[in-house]
Design an enzyme around this catalytic site. Structure first.
Site, PDB file in Angstrom:
ATOM      1  N   ILE A 256     -79.222  34.607  32.174  1.00 45.59           N
ATOM      2  CA  ILE A 256     -78.416  35.689  32.748  1.00 45.59           C
ATOM      3  C   ILE A 256     -78.825  37.040  32.161  1.00 45.59           C
ATOM      4  CG2 ILE A 256     -76.447  35.573  31.133  1.00 45.59           C
ATOM      5  CD1 ILE A 256     -76.175  36.018  34.937  1.00 45.59           C
TER       6      ILE A 256
ATOM      7  N   SER B  72     -81.309  36.847  19.375  1.00 44.25           N
ATOM      8  CA  SER B  72     -81.424  35.589  20.103  1.00 44.25           C
ATOM      9  C   SER B  72     -82.176  34.622  19.222  1.00 44.25           C
ATOM     10  CB  SER B  72     -82.174  35.832  21.415  1.00 44.25           C
ATOM     11  OG  SER B  72     -82.312  34.620  22.119  1.00 44.25           O
ATOM     12  N   ARG B  73     -81.722  33.368  19.225  1.00 44.77           N
ATOM     13  CA  ARG B  73     -82.350  32.388  18.353  1.00 44.77           C
ATOM     14  C   ARG B  73     -83.851  32.304  18.555  1.00 44.77           C
ATOM     15  NH1 ARG B  73     -79.314  26.920  19.088  1.00 44.77           N
ATOM     16  NH2 ARG B  73     -79.122  28.053  21.056  1.00 44.77           N
TER      17      ARG B  73
ATOM     18  N   LYS C 163     -68.784  36.573  31.542  1.00 42.97           N
ATOM     19  CA  LYS C 163     -67.696  35.687  31.945  1.00 42.97           C
ATOM     20  C   LYS C 163     -68.114  34.250  31.663  1.00 42.97           C
ATOM     21  CE  LYS C 163     -68.838  33.483  34.931  1.00 42.97           C
ATOM     22  NZ  LYS C 163     -69.844  32.642  35.667  1.00 42.97           N
TER      23      LYS C 163
ATOM     24  N   ASP D 112     -67.694  27.330  36.019  1.00 46.53           N
ATOM     25  CA  ASP D 112     -68.514  28.475  35.597  1.00 46.53           C
ATOM     26  C   ASP D 112     -68.836  29.356  36.808  1.00 46.53           C
ATOM     27  OD1 ASP D 112     -70.169  29.852  33.409  1.00 46.53           O
ATOM     28  OD2 ASP D 112     -71.614  29.525  35.021  1.00 46.53           O
TER      29      ASP D 112
END
Lengths: 308, 308
Positions: A14, A36-37, A90, A168
């Site tokens: 996303i 971010s990992r 969201k 979702d």
């Protein structure tokens, strides 16, 4: 205008598909870093975790949390504690009650907490809301059916506790519904189909109503191959409104009335820039509350295992 | 003082065990009628449904809804529409969102809507709350384990969607927890054990916390034979508080500090009489919201079928 320096936290599908382009397109917003990992972007400071970002990163004003819902609350609390504005993808949380203390923190710190509902910014949603204001609504039906393999490849978190499963995408429909109807609705019955190997439903049927007994039904399904449906049909005393394409097109009695290109995420960042100017928060929990109620009072059935 | 003329709607176990005696004992409250499908009381007007009661019954000022949660919302709406005050047994609904329109109706009609939490009126709850106000809380553990066959004989609705299962007693513990802690808590993890033949859990483990990371755990179990547990343990910087007997006894480091006879339901009706004098509503949804969140984000396991 001072630029709002934003770090994206969680650089998955996303973030790449929507947030990156939206930040680039919106005046007053600048992408400054990524946490971010295992994903990064050439030329941008990168950090493995939000803690590292907040401790060692370049100066930022805000974070946009694009991580799975299960880890977002702790990240939002850390960012607010560090004096940053926070934008939440969201759903805003894995539970409804976890948001209250975050809102209190944001108000206390005079920072913005923005719980986004991107589908509410689809181009036909506002025209639909205004059209309905002047009509008597007789019934509403939602069809929100998509192929999870196409839209959520490899997103294992969606099947874990707190991942919402078919809600979702379904919560997008509920975010539009709660925006366009003049009165609040609530769930009276639900049927949730859980794959035998999953902790979240792959399909759901909801019955909702309002204080006047308006009949509202919703069908969510993650197993839709072929044509995909993101439609809301509203029957009124003066014609049938169809919102299709997830809120992008509006038709009255079959005649297309409004159609515009998708600027959902640009609208979100425009609004975020606006909110941060005064440190105002915008947190509407109505869609998530409906989902929680569906889980609470829903009938569960077990269906065949899901293999990605 | 004008008497508050009350009709009980739903004349099952809780109405007989608690409401009847409480109304009789509270000055200003009078039981005037009963609406119940198949139970009545000699000498009192009886009606099969709330609609019949409102249409053909003697003059009443208020209804006390002791029906299962699944039918209570429609009954509350009917009573408010007829200008009556409404008292709701716990839980206040099958979903959280259904309460908002009822509250709006009550405010509009200047009638009382009272969502009761009887356990909050257990005698040791207020002393516990005050004692905790002056301490630093380190952890909380709840043990709420009872034998469903003893306490809920033949209550099939408890296993149906919306019936809450073990959360029917568990929500009493949560109603105390949300009263005695100084900060709001939220659920971060839950495990729900559903009997293979039931739509509601027979046991649940919850992990909760607050914005400061307070560790809170809760164990609910409906399969407890032998000694029953309705205990809340709170470790603080200055001693351990034990609330036992569902809030009836309070001990500090093992020494009983407060113990008083149970007047929970009398307190509810005293408060109801008080609220109706000004048509004020009292609806706190925090306990039900925690249960909804536990269902939303909880991990489900299937356990052996339950046979009453």
């Amino acid at each position: 205008m001072t630029e709002l320096r934003i770090a994206i936290v969680g650089f998955g599908k996303i973030a790449r598909d929507q947030h990156l382009g939206a930040i680039a397109a919106v005046p007053g917003a600048t992408l400054t870093a990524i946490a971010s990992r295992n994903a990064s972007l050439p030329g941008l400071p990168h950090f493995a975790t939000i803690e590292e970002l907040l401790e060692k990163g370049p100066p930022i004003d805000a974070v946009s949390l694009c991580t799975p819902p299960q880890v977002r609350r702790a990240q939002a609390a850390a960012a607010l504690a560090a004096g940053k504005h926070v934008m939440l993808e969201k759903p805003p949380g894995t539970g409804v009650a976890e948001l209250d203390p975050l809102v209190a923190m944001a108000v206390e710190a005079k920072r913005t907490l923005f719980a986004t509902w991107h589908s509410r910014h689809a181009p036909a949603v506002e025209p639909a809301r205004r059209w309905l204001l002047e009509r008597r609504i007789r019934s509403v039906h939602i069809d929100w059916k998509e192929d999870v393999r196409v839209w959520h490849p490899g997103q294992g978190w969606i099947w874990e506790p707190g991942g919402l499963g078919v809600f979702d995408p379904g919560i997008n429909a509920l975010s539009i519904l709660t925006r366009i109807l003049p009165k609040p609705v609530f769930v009276t019955a639900a049927e949730l189909a859980f794959p035998a190997n999953c902790q979240a439903p792959i399909a759901a049927s909801l019955t909702l109503t309002d204080i006047e007994g308006l009949p509202v039904t919703a069908e969510f399904d993650f197993r839709q191959t072929g044509p995909q449906s993101w439609n809301i049909l509203v029957e009124t005393d003066r014609g049938r409104l169809t919102l299709s394409g997830g809120g992008r097109r509006m038709a009255i009695d079959g005649n297309t009335f409004a159609e515009a290109p998708d600027e959902e995420y640009r609208e979100l960042y425009r609004r975020f820039v606006e909110l941060t100017a005064t440190g105002t928060s915008d947190v509407d929990l109505a869609p998530l509350r409906l989902v929680a109620d569906a889980f609470l009072l829903g009938k569960r059935t077990i269906v065949e295992p899901f293999v990605d």
